[in-house]
Scaffold this motif. Structure first.
Motif, PDB file in Angstrom:
ATOM      1  N   VAL A 463      38.040  14.552  65.603  1.00 17.00           N
ATOM      2  CA  VAL A 463      37.056  14.249  64.559  1.00 17.00           C
ATOM      3  C   VAL A 463      36.170  15.467  64.339  1.00 17.00           C
ATOM      4  O   VAL A 463      35.655  16.070  65.292  1.00 17.00           O
ATOM      5  CB  VAL A 463      36.192  13.030  64.960  1.00 17.00           C
ATOM      6  N   ALA A 464      35.991  15.871  63.081  1.00 16.65           N
ATOM      7  CA  ALA A 464      35.122  17.013  62.758  1.00 16.65           C
ATOM      8  C   ALA A 464      33.665  16.618  62.975  1.00 16.65           C
ATOM      9  O   ALA A 464      33.246  15.501  62.651  1.00 16.65           O
ATOM     10  CB  ALA A 464      35.356  17.443  61.307  1.00 16.65           C
ATOM     11  N   ASP A 465      32.873  17.569  63.529  1.00 17.05           N
ATOM     12  CA  ASP A 465      31.448  17.336  63.809  1.00 17.05           C
ATOM     13  C   ASP A 465      31.266  16.046  64.616  1.00 17.05           C
ATOM     14  O   ASP A 465      30.438  15.187  64.286  1.00 17.05           O
ATOM     15  CB  ASP A 465      30.648  17.260  62.505  1.00 17.05           C
ATOM     16  N   VAL A 485      25.684   2.950  72.841  1.00 16.00           N
ATOM     17  CA  VAL A 485      26.555   4.128  72.799  1.00 16.00           C
ATOM     18  C   VAL A 485      27.287   4.073  71.460  1.00 16.00           C
ATOM     19  O   VAL A 485      28.146   3.211  71.249  1.00 16.00           O
ATOM     20  CB  VAL A 485      27.550   4.145  73.974  1.00 16.00           C
ATOM     21  N   SER A 486      26.929   4.987  70.554  1.00 14.55           N
ATOM     22  CA  SER A 486      27.506   4.963  69.208  1.00 14.55           C
ATOM     23  C   SER A 486      28.173   6.294  68.897  1.00 14.55           C
ATOM     24  O   SER A 486      27.790   7.341  69.432  1.00 14.55           O
ATOM     25  CB  SER A 486      26.426   4.659  68.163  1.00 14.55           C
ATOM     26  N   ASP A 487      29.174   6.246  68.037  1.00 14.38           N
ATOM     27  CA  ASP A 487      29.903   7.469  67.662  1.00 14.38           C
ATOM     28  C   ASP A 487      30.173   7.467  66.174  1.00 14.38           C
ATOM     29  O   ASP A 487      29.993   6.446  65.487  1.00 14.38           O
ATOM     30  CB  ASP A 487      31.209   7.565  68.457  1.00 14.38           C
ATOM     31  N   ASN A 488      30.614   8.606  65.669  1.00 18.66           N
ATOM     32  CA  ASN A 488      30.982   8.736  64.254  1.00 18.66           C
ATOM     33  C   ASN A 488      32.494   8.898  64.103  1.00 18.66           C
ATOM     34  O   ASN A 488      32.975   9.649  63.265  1.00 18.66           O
ATOM     35  CB  ASN A 488      30.257   9.927  63.615  1.00 18.66           C
ATOM     36  N   GLY A 489      33.226   8.159  64.968  1.00 19.00           N
ATOM     37  CA  GLY A 489      34.679   8.230  64.980  1.00 19.00           C
ATOM     38  C   GLY A 489      35.328   7.376  63.914  1.00 19.00           C
ATOM     39  O   GLY A 489      34.673   6.913  62.967  1.00 19.00           O
ATOM     40  N   PRO A 490      36.627   7.136  64.063  1.00 14.10           N
ATOM     41  CA  PRO A 490      37.377   6.418  63.027  1.00 14.10           C
ATOM     42  C   PRO A 490      37.071   4.931  62.951  1.00 14.10           C
ATOM     43  O   PRO A 490      37.471   4.271  61.984  1.00 14.10           O
ATOM     44  CB  PRO A 490      38.838   6.654  63.428  1.00 14.10           C
ATOM     45  N   GLY A 491      36.382   4.368  63.950  1.00 15.44           N
ATOM     46  CA  GLY A 491      36.076   2.949  63.921  1.00 15.44           C
ATOM     47  C   GLY A 491      37.262   2.089  64.318  1.00 15.44           C
ATOM     48  O   GLY A 491      38.342   2.580  64.667  1.00 15.44           O
ATOM     49  N   LEU A 492      37.052   0.790  64.256  1.00 14.37           N
ATOM     50  CA  LEU A 492      38.061  -0.170  64.700  1.00 14.37           C
ATOM     51  C   LEU A 492      38.273  -1.227  63.640  1.00 14.37           C
ATOM     52  O   LEU A 492      37.313  -1.664  62.974  1.00 14.37           O
ATOM     53  CB  LEU A 492      37.615  -0.847  66.001  1.00 14.37           C
ATOM     54  N   ASN A 493      39.538  -1.663  63.494  1.00 16.47           N
ATOM     55  CA  ASN A 493      39.807  -2.750  62.556  1.00 16.47           C
ATOM     56  C   ASN A 493      39.672  -4.092  63.264  1.00 16.47           C
ATOM     57  O   ASN A 493      39.451  -4.165  64.486  1.00 16.47           O
ATOM     58  CB  ASN A 493      41.188  -2.597  61.907  1.00 16.47           C
ATOM     59  N   ALA A 494      39.817  -5.175  62.530  1.00 16.82           N
ATOM     60  CA  ALA A 494      39.584  -6.515  63.080  1.00 16.82           C
ATOM     61  C   ALA A 494      40.545  -6.837  64.211  1.00 16.82           C
ATOM     62  O   ALA A 494      40.156  -7.437  65.220  1.00 16.82           O
ATOM     63  CB  ALA A 494      39.695  -7.559  61.962  1.00 16.82           C
ATOM     64  N   GLY A 538      36.531   3.521  59.734  1.00 16.91           N
ATOM     65  CA  GLY A 538      35.962   4.676  59.066  1.00 16.91           C
ATOM     66  C   GLY A 538      34.465   4.832  59.242  1.00 16.91           C
ATOM     67  O   GLY A 538      33.882   5.789  58.715  1.00 16.91           O
ATOM     68  N   SER A 539      33.827   3.930  59.963  1.00 17.84           N
ATOM     69  CA  SER A 539      32.363   3.975  60.103  1.00 17.84           C
ATOM     70  C   SER A 539      31.907   4.098  61.550  1.00 17.84           C
ATOM     71  O   SER A 539      30.757   3.804  61.863  1.00 17.84           O
ATOM     72  CB  SER A 539      31.727   2.718  59.491  1.00 17.84           C
TER      73      SER A 539
END
Length: 557
Positions: A463-465, A485-494, A538-539
């Motif tokens: 992941v960029a930045d 603990v939070s990140d700006n990664g690709p996230g997870l689907n249901a 995506g969030s």
């Protein structure tokens, strides 16, 4: 097509499960059979299961002892879910896992009270308590009092069967304790067929209050054998003169006067017998002029209880076999998953060792350092894997001591800072200075937070930045400590969220063990809190640890 299998519920292989795959499956003692059994009464090639047009058929292959479906000998027969397939001393249940479907709901039209006619008014009611139901039966003059009493006994027996019990022996003993006063017996016992050997052996014994517990309980072998061989309930007022039984047996010297013996018939086989008798002395016996304590109604009542007991035994065997099967499957899954991850770790260690060896030979310190960093990372992976397995292996009570949450989180961040930089991930700390000192298990929560940070760093791969934020705060309104603990990664689907906390479920493929998040949630719940996640594709993702604040223990002056 639905998945079909055979579960062994009785016999030496109890708990084994065989998946029915392909067009045919061999069943027998030979090792070449897909469903290989160790039962010595089963032929080497006893039977074959064939699939035709989506249905499985059981076919006997000329076996010595025959093949039975639901107690009937067969040559070829289609199997239906729940059928009992017996070969030798082994009984297998045919199971089919149908895909989950939601049946269409029928249209329901609730009618209001103003629309109801006089004919639909409630005319009477009855409380759900058994005393009220049985009291109605006792009070009805059209119901004979003895029939109502028998109904009460059967109600109590049914209530015991549906109640969860720790052990089958406790349930059977309770059923005997209900039955003996109802039929007026002095002693009673249940002889139950062993699930592995099929040998009928004494399982529980109950005596009327007042009789010594350490007194021998002689049981008429002739009566029991007669019931087992013929499958019928018997009543005798004097077994010495009953021509169905061995007159040479010393019934009188054993203290047996009257006896009842009933079979415990399961759905397809005899599972044992219930035996009850009286111990009236010889003087009392003669003075009663042939009067008997038992009659046919007592025999019918005990036979009904025998049926209920057999149903309980069958249910217990099925549950025991199912638990054993699931345990074996879990052991197999655990072994396979751990072997896979240990293999990956060892490959990393070998790769790092190769670089170290190459660097030493070529006198290249940079290559040695690179190889050593690889070895260190895999050592950390081994350590985390072992600690996660130890945490999952048993329930534990947290070791509470006074600690500051910010100190624990800071230690974890310091530990992971170098790895985060190596992966191109920026670690951000947002520690609330108002977070109070509290009592918690600092070592356990250190592991839980470490798992979340490791998981977050790995999720940000590529992941960029990439940024991972670790925040603490104190919720004064709810008096709870919180770590996010939070990140700006690709996230997870249901779908990923639904199975995120399952054991051995990983969204990282071969890079994850599927244990870290499960362990972290377990630690939080041991503290009376929980671990939750909020994520959208995506969030990024935000994991929140929350648990009650406890006052630090005070020390005596």
């Amino acid at each position: 097509m639905s998945a079909a299998s055979l579960l062994v519920v009785q016999g030496p292989d109890q708990g084994a499960s065989f998946e029915l795959e392909g067009d045919h499956v061999g069943l027998g003692r030979g090792s070449r059979n897909a469903a290989a059994l160790s039962d010595t009464e089963v032929s080497r090639e006893h039977a074959r299961l064939e699939c035709r047009d989506g249905q499985w058929f059981a076919i006997d292959l000329g076996s010595s002892n025959g093949t039975f479906v639901n107690g009937q000998g067969i040559q070829r027969r289609v199997l239906h879910p729940g059928d009992h397939l017996q070969v030798g001393r082994t009984v297998l249940v045919y199971r089919v896992e149908e895909p989950e479907t939601t049946p269409p709901l029928a249209d329901i039209d609730f009618v209001g009270a103003d629309q109801m006619s006089d004919s639909s008014r409630i005319l009477g009611s009855l409380p759900h308590e058994p005393e009220a139901i049985l009291g109605r039966a006792f009070g009805d003059a059209s119901v004979p009092r003895r029939a109502a009493a028998n109904l009460q006994v059967l109600y109590r027996v049914t209530e015991e069967i549906v109640r969860p019990s720790a052990r089958l022996e406790l349930l059977l003993q309770r059923l005997l304790e209900i039955a003996l006063p109802a039929i007026g017996a002095d002693r009673g016992c249940m002889l139950v067929a062993d699930a592995r050997t099929d040998r009928i052996e004494p399982r529980v014994v109950v005596r009327r209050p007042g009789l010594p517990d350490d007194e021998r309980f002689p049981v008429s072998r002739s009566i029991v054998q007669y019931v087992i061989q013929h499958g019928t309930a018997v009543r005798t007022s004097d077994a010495r003169t009953d021509d169905r039984f061995n007159t040479g047996e010393s019934i009188l010297s054993s203290g047996i006067r009257e006896a009842l013996c009933v079979p415990m018939h399961g759905r397809f086989e005899l599972l044992g017998v219930i035996y009850a008798d009286t111990t009236t002395s010889g003087v009392d016996w003669a003075s009663r002029s042939g009067a008997t304590r038992f009659d046919d109604e007592h025999l019918a009542l005990l036979a009904a209880i025998g049926r209920q007991a057999a149903s309980a035994i069958e249910s217990a065997r099925y549950q025991q076999a199912l638990v054993q099967s699931e345990r074996l499957a879990a052991i197999g899954q655990t072994t396979a998953v751990l072997s896979h991850h240990i293999k990956n770790i060892l490959q990393g260690v070998r790769g790092g060792s190769y670089l170290i060896d190459l660097g030493l030979k070529n006198e290249t310190p940079e290559m040695v350092q690179k190889g050593w960093r690889i070895v260190e990372r895999n050592q950390d992976r081994i350590y985390r894997l072992v600690m996660d397995m130890l945490s999952l292996s048993k329930d534990r009570r947290p070791t509470l001591s006074a600690a500051r949450l910010n100190d624990v989180v800071g230690d974890v961040c310091d530990l992971m800072q170098a790895q985060a930089l190596e992966r191109g991930v920026t670690l951000e700390r947002r520690l609330d200075e108002d977070t109070p000192t509290s009592a918690f298990d600092a070592e356990a929560l250190h592991q839980a937070i470490l798992n979340l940070i490791v998981n977050g760093i790995e999720a940000l791969d590529g992941v960029a930045d990439a940024r991972l934020c670790i925040a603490t705060r104190f919720d004064r309104a709810r008096d709870r400590l919180i770590v996010e603990v939070s990140d700006n990664g690709p996230g997870l689907n249901a779908d990923e969220l639904d199975r995120l906390f399952n054991f051995f479920e990983s969204t990282k493929g071969a890079r994850g063990t599927g244990l870290g998040l499960a362990v972290s949630r377990k630690i939080l719940r041991e503290h009376g809190g929980d671990l939750t996640v909020d994520s959208q594709p995506g969030s990024g993702a935000c994991f929140t640890m929350s648990w009650p604040r406890l006052d630090p223990p005070t020390t005596a002056a």
